[in-house]
Design a protein around this motif. Structure first.
Motif, PDB file in Angstrom:
ATOM      1  N   GLU A 197       0.874  -1.200   0.046  1.00  0.00           N
ATOM      2  CA  GLU A 197       0.173  -0.073  -0.014  1.00  0.00           C
ATOM      3  C   GLU A 197       0.504   1.059  -0.243  1.00  0.00           C
ATOM      4  O   GLU A 197       0.070   2.588  -0.393  1.00  0.00           O
ATOM      5  CB  GLU A 197      -0.982   0.147   1.000  1.00  0.00           C
ATOM      6  CG  GLU A 197      -2.059  -1.121   1.157  1.00  0.00           C
ATOM      7  CD  GLU A 197      -3.385  -0.888   0.007  1.00  0.00           C
ATOM      8  OE1 GLU A 197      -3.468   0.074  -0.687  1.00  0.00           O
ATOM      9  OE2 GLU A 197      -3.379  -1.777  -0.043  1.00  0.00           O
ATOM     10  N   HIS A 254       3.304   2.676  -2.132  1.00  0.00           N
ATOM     11  CA  HIS A 254       3.363   3.389  -2.754  1.00  0.00           C
ATOM     12  C   HIS A 254       2.045   4.098  -3.471  1.00  0.00           C
ATOM     13  O   HIS A 254       1.978   5.290  -3.398  1.00  0.00           O
ATOM     14  CB  HIS A 254       2.936   2.591  -4.295  1.00  0.00           C
ATOM     15  CG  HIS A 254       3.175   3.260  -5.743  1.00  0.00           C
ATOM     16  ND1 HIS A 254       4.679   3.866  -6.268  1.00  0.00           N
ATOM     17  CD2 HIS A 254       2.879   3.110  -6.768  1.00  0.00           C
ATOM     18  CE1 HIS A 254       4.461   4.636  -7.712  1.00  0.00           C
ATOM     19  NE2 HIS A 254       3.338   4.284  -8.106  1.00  0.00           N
ATOM     20  N   ASN A 255       0.813   3.671  -3.440  1.00  0.00           N
ATOM     21  CA  ASN A 255      -0.109   4.284  -3.490  1.00  0.00           C
ATOM     22  C   ASN A 255      -0.429   5.564  -2.172  1.00  0.00           C
ATOM     23  O   ASN A 255      -1.377   6.315  -2.529  1.00  0.00           O
ATOM     24  CB  ASN A 255      -1.929   3.238  -3.497  1.00  0.00           C
ATOM     25  CG  ASN A 255      -1.535   2.530  -4.403  1.00  0.00           C
ATOM     26  OD1 ASN A 255      -1.051   3.145  -5.882  1.00  0.00           O
ATOM     27  ND2 ASN A 255      -2.028   1.522  -4.225  1.00  0.00           N
ATOM     28  N   ALA A 262       1.328   8.603  -2.691  1.00  0.00           N
ATOM     29  CA  ALA A 262       1.269   9.542  -4.076  1.00  0.00           C
ATOM     30  C   ALA A 262      -0.239  10.815  -3.616  1.00  0.00           C
ATOM     31  O   ALA A 262      -0.403  11.208  -3.734  1.00  0.00           O
ATOM     32  CB  ALA A 262       0.610   8.993  -5.325  1.00  0.00           C
ATOM     33  N   ARG A 263      -0.773  10.012  -2.660  1.00  0.00           N
ATOM     34  CA  ARG A 263      -1.868  10.757  -1.798  1.00  0.00           C
ATOM     35  C   ARG A 263      -1.659  11.522  -0.309  1.00  0.00           C
ATOM     36  O   ARG A 263      -2.198  12.248  -0.451  1.00  0.00           O
ATOM     37  CB  ARG A 263      -2.881   9.595  -1.258  1.00  0.00           C
ATOM     38  CG  ARG A 263      -4.093   9.058  -2.199  1.00  0.00           C
ATOM     39  CD  ARG A 263      -5.358   8.236  -1.669  1.00  0.00           C
ATOM     40  NE  ARG A 263      -4.656   7.725  -0.514  1.00  0.00           N
ATOM     41  CZ  ARG A 263      -5.312   7.458   0.826  1.00  0.00           C
ATOM     42  NH1 ARG A 263      -5.781   9.152   0.808  1.00  0.00           N
ATOM     43  NH2 ARG A 263      -4.550   6.787   1.985  1.00  0.00           N
TER      44      ARG A 263
END
Length: 322
Positions: A37, A39-40, A43-44
């Motif tokens: 989780e 990487h995602n 980005a957020r």
């Protein structure tokens, strides 16, 4: 963010079958962002509002994430905070010693809203994520009173928060990004799950933890030997010196003396040393309770508490104790 993603990112609880005493509350909390989780989430996080946390709040973040503060899954909300201050217990009645909170200024508090996610930062580095469930006033006066007003200087978090004009607390679940990121950590630091695994590997089933703040005296050495005779091993949660916080009460010369005792007086194959935040090592009953909770989460069945004495006035007096 969907509920499914929320469950994947934030705290999870493990019911262990390791044969040791169960973690406090029955399950060991793990609140690190899963590898798949990260990487995602990275980005957020760049799009979220940022909240800067102090050195002590970073320590608390890791204690939550590693399960040392089980069953807490985040910084305390208002009902939990109020209950701990007034009753030294969580809302469900479980004893609890110290508040675990995240403080912000009035300006930051007014910029946030309940239910919002924020990125937790320390000196510009992203260290975690938090869902803000509640924003409520910080009760500094009550925190001072639970330790005694004359002991405020021994609880540096209060002075540090007043210096940065913190007035509000944020409560809600957290997840930590950086593994072993706290500045106070040493190379021999172990998380609760690590310690439990180490005990199983060594076939230790009955471990005693040592709550030690002041210099060891001859009576302490005798009692420690008695504790060792009744246990498979001893765990020393050694006091550390976190950056930008009050240093330990023990000068470096005393650390050296304690080290000599550990290495030459006690059997090294039955002793474990593990750094822990200094805030757990004052003589208040609440701090002792908090250390007992930490020890249980690490798999210890008992805690050894030497008599708390006032420190001698000079280093020379301290040296003579050995």
């Amino acid at each position: 963010m969907t509920e499914q993603i929320m469950q994947a990112v934030y705290a999870r609880s493990l019911r262990l079958e390791d044969g040791l005493i169960a973690p406090y509350g029955g399950e060991l909390v793990q609140a690190f962002v899963p590898v798949h989780e990260r990487h995602n989430l990275h980005a957020r996080l760049a799009q979220l509002k940022q909240v800067e946390i102090s050195a002590r709040e970073l320590l608390d973040l890791e204690m939550i994430a590693s399960g040392a503060y089980s069953p807490l899954t985040g910084y305390m909300d208002k009902p939990t905070y109020t209950s701990v201050l007034a009753l030294a217990a969580l809302p469900n009645g479980m004893p609890w010693g110290l508040p675990v909170t995240l403080a912000v200024s009035e300006a930051v508090a007014k910029s946030l809203s309940a239910g919002e996610e924020v990125a937790l930062h320390r000196h510009g580095d992203m260290v975690g994520v938090m869902q803000v469930k509640e924003i409520f006033p910080w009760d500094a006066d009550s925190e001072v009173r639970i330790f005694g007003e004359h002991e405020e200087h021994q609880y540096p978090q209060i002075a540090e928060r007043k210096a940065r004009k913190a007035q509000y607390l944020l409560g809600g679940p957290v997840s930590m990004l950086a593994a072993r990121a706290a500045e106070w950590q040493l190379k021999n630091h172990h998380w609760p799950k690590d310690l439990r695994n180490l005990q199983i590997q060594n076939q230790w089933h009955k471990i005693a933890a040592i709550h030690l703040q002041n210099p060891w005296q001859r009576s302490d050495e005798y009692l420690l030997k008695c504790a060792l005779e009744a246990s498979d091993a001893l765990l020393l949660h050694a006091s550390s010196e976190p950056a930008q916080e009050q240093s330990s009460l023990l000068p470096s010369v005393l650390r050296g003396a304690s080290r000599l005792l550990l290495e030459n007086y006690f059997p090294s194959d039955r002793m474990l040393e593990n750094p822990a935040p200094d805030g757990l090592f004052n003589s208040s009953p609440r701090a002792v309770l908090q250390h007992a909770i930490l020890s249980q989460n690490c798999g210890c069945e008992s805690i050894f508490l030497p008599p708390q004495e006032n420190l001698p006035a000079t280093q020379q007096d301290l040296i003579r104790l050995f």
